[in-house]
Design a protein around this motif. Structure first.
Motif, PDB file in Angstrom:
ATOM      1  N   HIS A 160       0.884  -1.167   0.000  1.00 41.83           N
ATOM      2  CA  HIS A 160       0.000   0.000   0.000  1.00 41.83           C
ATOM      3  C   HIS A 160       0.919   1.213   0.000  1.00 41.83           C
ATOM      4  O   HIS A 160       1.653   1.427   0.963  1.00 41.83           O
ATOM      5  CB  HIS A 160      -0.892  -0.033   1.235  1.00 41.83           C
ATOM      6  N   GLN A 161       0.883   1.985  -1.094  1.00 41.07           N
ATOM      7  CA  GLN A 161       1.822   3.083  -1.296  1.00 41.07           C
ATOM      8  C   GLN A 161       1.082   4.394  -1.567  1.00 41.07           C
ATOM      9  O   GLN A 161       1.146   4.949  -2.658  1.00 41.07           O
ATOM     10  CB  GLN A 161       2.770   2.748  -2.448  1.00 41.07           C
ATOM     11  N   PRO A 162       0.394   4.943  -0.551  1.00 39.69           N
ATOM     12  CA  PRO A 162      -0.353   6.192  -0.759  1.00 39.69           C
ATOM     13  C   PRO A 162       0.556   7.415  -0.723  1.00 39.69           C
ATOM     14  O   PRO A 162       1.739   7.332  -0.376  1.00 39.69           O
ATOM     15  CB  PRO A 162      -1.320   6.202   0.428  1.00 39.69           C
ATOM     16  N   GLY A 163      -0.020   8.558  -1.076  1.00 40.40           N
ATOM     17  CA  GLY A 163       0.677   9.832  -0.930  1.00 40.40           C
ATOM     18  C   GLY A 163       1.913   9.993  -1.779  1.00 40.40           C
ATOM     19  O   GLY A 163       2.888  10.597  -1.346  1.00 40.40           O
ATOM     20  N   GLY A 164       1.921   9.441  -2.978  1.00 45.29           N
ATOM     21  CA  GLY A 164       3.065   9.604  -3.862  1.00 45.29           C
ATOM     22  C   GLY A 164       4.190   8.614  -3.643  1.00 45.29           C
ATOM     23  O   GLY A 164       5.241   8.731  -4.260  1.00 45.29           O
ATOM     24  N   LEU A 165       4.004   7.620  -2.760  1.00 46.61           N
ATOM     25  CA  LEU A 165       5.055   6.619  -2.541  1.00 46.61           C
ATOM     26  C   LEU A 165       5.222   5.687  -3.745  1.00 46.61           C
ATOM     27  O   LEU A 165       6.297   5.161  -3.971  1.00 46.61           O
ATOM     28  CB  LEU A 165       4.737   5.767  -1.305  1.00 46.61           C
ATOM     29  N   THR A 167       6.064   4.545  -7.145  1.00 48.65           N
ATOM     30  CA  THR A 167       6.846   4.988  -8.301  1.00 48.65           C
ATOM     31  C   THR A 167       6.777   3.963  -9.425  1.00 48.65           C
ATOM     32  O   THR A 167       7.151   4.267 -10.547  1.00 48.65           O
ATOM     33  CB  THR A 167       8.319   5.203  -7.919  1.00 48.65           C
ATOM     34  N   GLY A 168       6.362   2.752  -9.099  1.00 47.23           N
ATOM     35  CA  GLY A 168       6.331   1.682 -10.078  1.00 47.23           C
ATOM     36  C   GLY A 168       7.575   0.824 -10.038  1.00 47.23           C
ATOM     37  O   GLY A 168       7.585  -0.285 -10.546  1.00 47.23           O
ATOM     38  N   THR A 169       8.648   1.349  -9.431  1.00 50.33           N
ATOM     39  CA  THR A 169       9.888   0.584  -9.341  1.00 50.33           C
ATOM     40  C   THR A 169      10.298   0.309  -7.905  1.00 50.33           C
ATOM     41  O   THR A 169      11.052  -0.624  -7.653  1.00 50.33           O
ATOM     42  CB  THR A 169      11.037   1.316 -10.052  1.00 50.33           C
ATOM     43  N   ASN A 170       9.812   1.095  -6.952  1.00 47.38           N
ATOM     44  CA  ASN A 170      10.165   0.892  -5.553  1.00 47.38           C
ATOM     45  C   ASN A 170       9.219  -0.142  -4.950  1.00 47.38           C
ATOM     46  O   ASN A 170       8.044   0.137  -4.692  1.00 47.38           O
ATOM     47  CB  ASN A 170      10.085   2.200  -4.776  1.00 47.38           C
ATOM     48  N   THR A 171       9.726  -1.331  -4.731  1.00 53.41           N
ATOM     49  CA  THR A 171       8.895  -2.441  -4.249  1.00 53.41           C
ATOM     50  C   THR A 171       8.907  -2.571  -2.730  1.00 53.41           C
ATOM     51  O   THR A 171       8.273  -3.474  -2.194  1.00 53.41           O
ATOM     52  CB  THR A 171       9.359  -3.774  -4.870  1.00 53.41           C
ATOM     53  N   THR A 172       9.620  -1.671  -2.039  1.00 52.79           N
ATOM     54  CA  THR A 172       9.693  -1.775  -0.583  1.00 52.79           C
ATOM     55  C   THR A 172       8.978  -0.639   0.139  1.00 52.79           C
ATOM     56  O   THR A 172       8.715  -0.752   1.331  1.00 52.79           O
ATOM     57  CB  THR A 172      11.158  -1.809  -0.116  1.00 52.79           C
ATOM     58  N   ALA A 173       8.660   0.451  -0.555  1.00 53.27           N
ATOM     59  CA  ALA A 173       8.021   1.606   0.094  1.00 53.27           C
ATOM     60  C   ALA A 173       6.592   1.269   0.495  1.00 53.27           C
ATOM     61  O   ALA A 173       5.910   0.473  -0.146  1.00 53.27           O
ATOM     62  CB  ALA A 173       8.018   2.800  -0.852  1.00 53.27           C
ATOM     63  N   GLY A 174       6.131   1.867   1.580  1.00 49.24           N
ATOM     64  CA  GLY A 174       4.746   1.740   2.006  1.00 49.24           C
ATOM     65  C   GLY A 174       4.508   0.585   2.960  1.00 49.24           C
ATOM     66  O   GLY A 174       5.423  -0.128   3.368  1.00 49.24           O
ATOM     67  N   GLU A 175       3.241   0.445   3.317  1.00 48.84           N
ATOM     68  CA  GLU A 175       2.804  -0.616   4.233  1.00 48.84           C
ATOM     69  C   GLU A 175       2.567  -1.909   3.451  1.00 48.84           C
ATOM     70  O   GLU A 175       2.185  -1.881   2.287  1.00 48.84           O
ATOM     71  CB  GLU A 175       1.493  -0.216   4.912  1.00 48.84           C
ATOM     72  N   THR A 176       2.760  -3.035   4.114  1.00 49.07           N
ATOM     73  CA  THR A 176       2.476  -4.327   3.503  1.00 49.07           C
ATOM     74  C   THR A 176       1.076  -4.768   3.924  1.00 49.07           C
ATOM     75  O   THR A 176       0.812  -4.958   5.104  1.00 49.07           O
ATOM     76  CB  THR A 176       3.520  -5.371   3.937  1.00 49.07           C
ATOM     77  N   ASP A 177       0.169  -4.886   2.944  1.00 45.72           N
ATOM     78  CA  ASP A 177      -1.198  -5.340   3.210  1.00 45.72           C
ATOM     79  C   ASP A 177      -1.278  -6.865   3.209  1.00 45.72           C
ATOM     80  O   ASP A 177      -2.067  -7.442   3.940  1.00 45.72           O
ATOM     81  CB  ASP A 177      -2.174  -4.791   2.165  1.00 45.72           C
ATOM     82  N   VAL A 178      -0.486  -7.498   2.357  1.00 47.56           N
ATOM     83  CA  VAL A 178      -0.493  -8.963   2.214  1.00 47.56           C
ATOM     84  C   VAL A 178       0.927  -9.432   1.967  1.00 47.56           C
ATOM     85  O   VAL A 178       1.670  -8.789   1.232  1.00 47.56           O
ATOM     86  CB  VAL A 178      -1.386  -9.399   1.025  1.00 47.56           C
ATOM     87  N   ASP A 179       1.280 -10.574   2.575  1.00 49.23           N
ATOM     88  CA  ASP A 179       2.581 -11.207   2.333  1.00 49.23           C
ATOM     89  C   ASP A 179       2.377 -12.705   2.499  1.00 49.23           C
ATOM     90  O   ASP A 179       2.339 -13.209   3.608  1.00 49.23           O
ATOM     91  CB  ASP A 179       3.627 -10.683   3.305  1.00 49.23           C
ATOM     92  N   VAL A 180       2.168 -13.400   1.356  1.00 49.67           N
ATOM     93  CA  VAL A 180       1.928 -14.847   1.388  1.00 49.67           C
ATOM     94  C   VAL A 180       2.860 -15.533   0.391  1.00 49.67           C
ATOM     95  O   VAL A 180       3.319 -14.918  -0.565  1.00 49.67           O
ATOM     96  CB  VAL A 180       0.452 -15.204   1.067  1.00 49.67           C
ATOM     97  N   SER A 181       3.129 -16.806   0.629  1.00 51.66           N
ATOM     98  CA  SER A 181       3.974 -17.595  -0.272  1.00 51.66           C
ATOM     99  C   SER A 181       3.244 -18.866  -0.688  1.00 51.66           C
ATOM    100  O   SER A 181       2.899 -19.708   0.172  1.00 51.66           O
ATOM    101  CB  SER A 181       5.302 -17.948   0.407  1.00 51.66           C
ATOM    102  N   PHE A 182       3.006 -19.005  -1.990  1.00 53.02           N
ATOM    103  CA  PHE A 182       2.336 -20.181  -2.541  1.00 53.02           C
ATOM    104  C   PHE A 182       3.344 -21.299  -2.769  1.00 53.02           C
ATOM    105  O   PHE A 182       4.418 -21.060  -3.344  1.00 53.02           O
ATOM    106  CB  PHE A 182       1.662 -19.843  -3.868  1.00 53.02           C
ATOM    107  N   ASN A 183       3.000 -22.518  -2.370  1.00 55.42           N
ATOM    108  CA  ASN A 183       3.795 -23.708  -2.723  1.00 55.42           C
ATOM    109  C   ASN A 183       3.550 -23.996  -4.194  1.00 55.42           C
ATOM    110  O   ASN A 183       2.398 -24.092  -4.634  1.00 55.42           O
ATOM    111  CB  ASN A 183       3.383 -24.912  -1.866  1.00 55.42           C
ATOM    112  N   VAL A 184       4.637 -24.133  -4.960  1.00 57.00           N
ATOM    113  CA  VAL A 184       4.549 -24.340  -6.406  1.00 57.00           C
ATOM    114  C   VAL A 184       5.261 -25.631  -6.758  1.00 57.00           C
ATOM    115  O   VAL A 184       6.358 -25.907  -6.263  1.00 57.00           O
ATOM    116  CB  VAL A 184       5.179 -23.154  -7.165  1.00 57.00           C
ATOM    117  N   ILE A 185       4.637 -26.408  -7.645  1.00 57.28           N
ATOM    118  CA  ILE A 185       5.249 -27.597  -8.228  1.00 57.28           C
ATOM    119  C   ILE A 185       5.300 -27.381  -9.720  1.00 57.28           C
ATOM    120  O   ILE A 185       4.274 -27.147 -10.363  1.00 57.28           O
ATOM    121  CB  ILE A 185       4.436 -28.870  -7.918  1.00 57.28           C
ATOM    122  N   VAL A 186       6.500 -27.427 -10.303  1.00 59.22           N
ATOM    123  CA  VAL A 186       6.648 -27.365 -11.751  1.00 59.22           C
ATOM    124  C   VAL A 186       7.064 -28.761 -12.190  1.00 59.22           C
ATOM    125  O   VAL A 186       8.142 -29.235 -11.850  1.00 59.22           O
ATOM    126  CB  VAL A 186       7.703 -26.315 -12.177  1.00 59.22           C
ATOM    127  N   GLY A 187       6.175 -29.428 -12.907  1.00 58.90           N
ATOM    128  CA  GLY A 187       6.447 -30.805 -13.330  1.00 58.90           C
ATOM    129  C   GLY A 187       5.568 -31.199 -14.495  1.00 58.90           C
ATOM    130  O   GLY A 187       4.633 -30.505 -14.873  1.00 58.90           O
TER     131      GLY A 187
END
Length: 188
Positions: A160-165, A167-187
């Motif tokens: 969540h990057q309100p107030g001009g945070l 930029t489209g390239t800054n992936t760390t700015a702002g609050e984190t609303d969701v942080d999940v990791s999906f188990n993936v099988i490639v086969g």
């Protein structure tokens, strides 16, 4: 006597000025940025050619992330991906995807694939949807698997990057609303 009274008058005026400036109400809060409540994240993948659709949901309603099934993908395949988010604590369940899309200039989904030890799997995610300023959003993307097979985790983070945070390239700015990791099988 007049000269004796002047220092006291000066201190009295300064004290009055400090009292009035100290009474200014600086505690007036501005408008609150309400953070979304998201308890479930679903990723749905449709292959652009032949193959099976893949879908998985992670729910955090119990406090611990629980994935309903691994995300099973084929190697060397391109998928169209759509992420939806909801608040399962509401009855009926609230679809949060529309709110994120409406506030797309303040949100960014970030994807990171990490293969398990000894895995040859690769998963690349290219965001295809944008906000009104042509910056990435991430509810829609293209997921491409490499030729290798194996297991790993696809991390999905909603910033969540309100107030001009945003930029489209800054992936760390702002609050984190969701942080999940999906188990993936490639086969095969």
């Amino acid at each position: 006597m007049n000269k004796l009274f002047r220092p006291y008058l000066t201190f009295l005026l300064m004290g009055t000025l400090l009292t009035f400036s100290a009474c200014k109400d600086d505690d007036d809060p501005g408008p609150d940025e309400e953070q979304e409540v998201i308890t479930a994240v679903t990723i749905s993948l449709t292959p652009t050619g032949k193959g099976q659709n893949a879908e998985a949901t992670i729910s955090t309603l119990s406090g611990t992330p629980v994935q309903n099934a691994p995300l099973t993908l084929r190697p060397g395949t391109e998928y169209t991906a759509v992420v939806t988010m909801s608040d399962e604590s509401k009855n009926p369940v609230a679809d949060m995807t529309a709110e994120i899309r409406n506030e797309r200039d303040e949100h960014l989904l970030v994807y990171t694939f990490t293969p398990d030890a000894g895995s040859n799997a690769t998963v690349n995610v290219a965001v295809t949807d944008t906000d009104q300023n042509n910056r990435p959003l991430g509810l829609e993307s293209t997921v491409t698997t490499g030729a290798g097979t194996g297991n790993g985790k696809l991390k999905v983070v909603l910033k969540h990057q309100p107030g001009g945070l945003k930029t489209g390239t800054n992936t760390t700015a702002g609050e984190t609303d969701v942080d999940v990791s999906f188990n993936v099988i490639v086969g095969n």
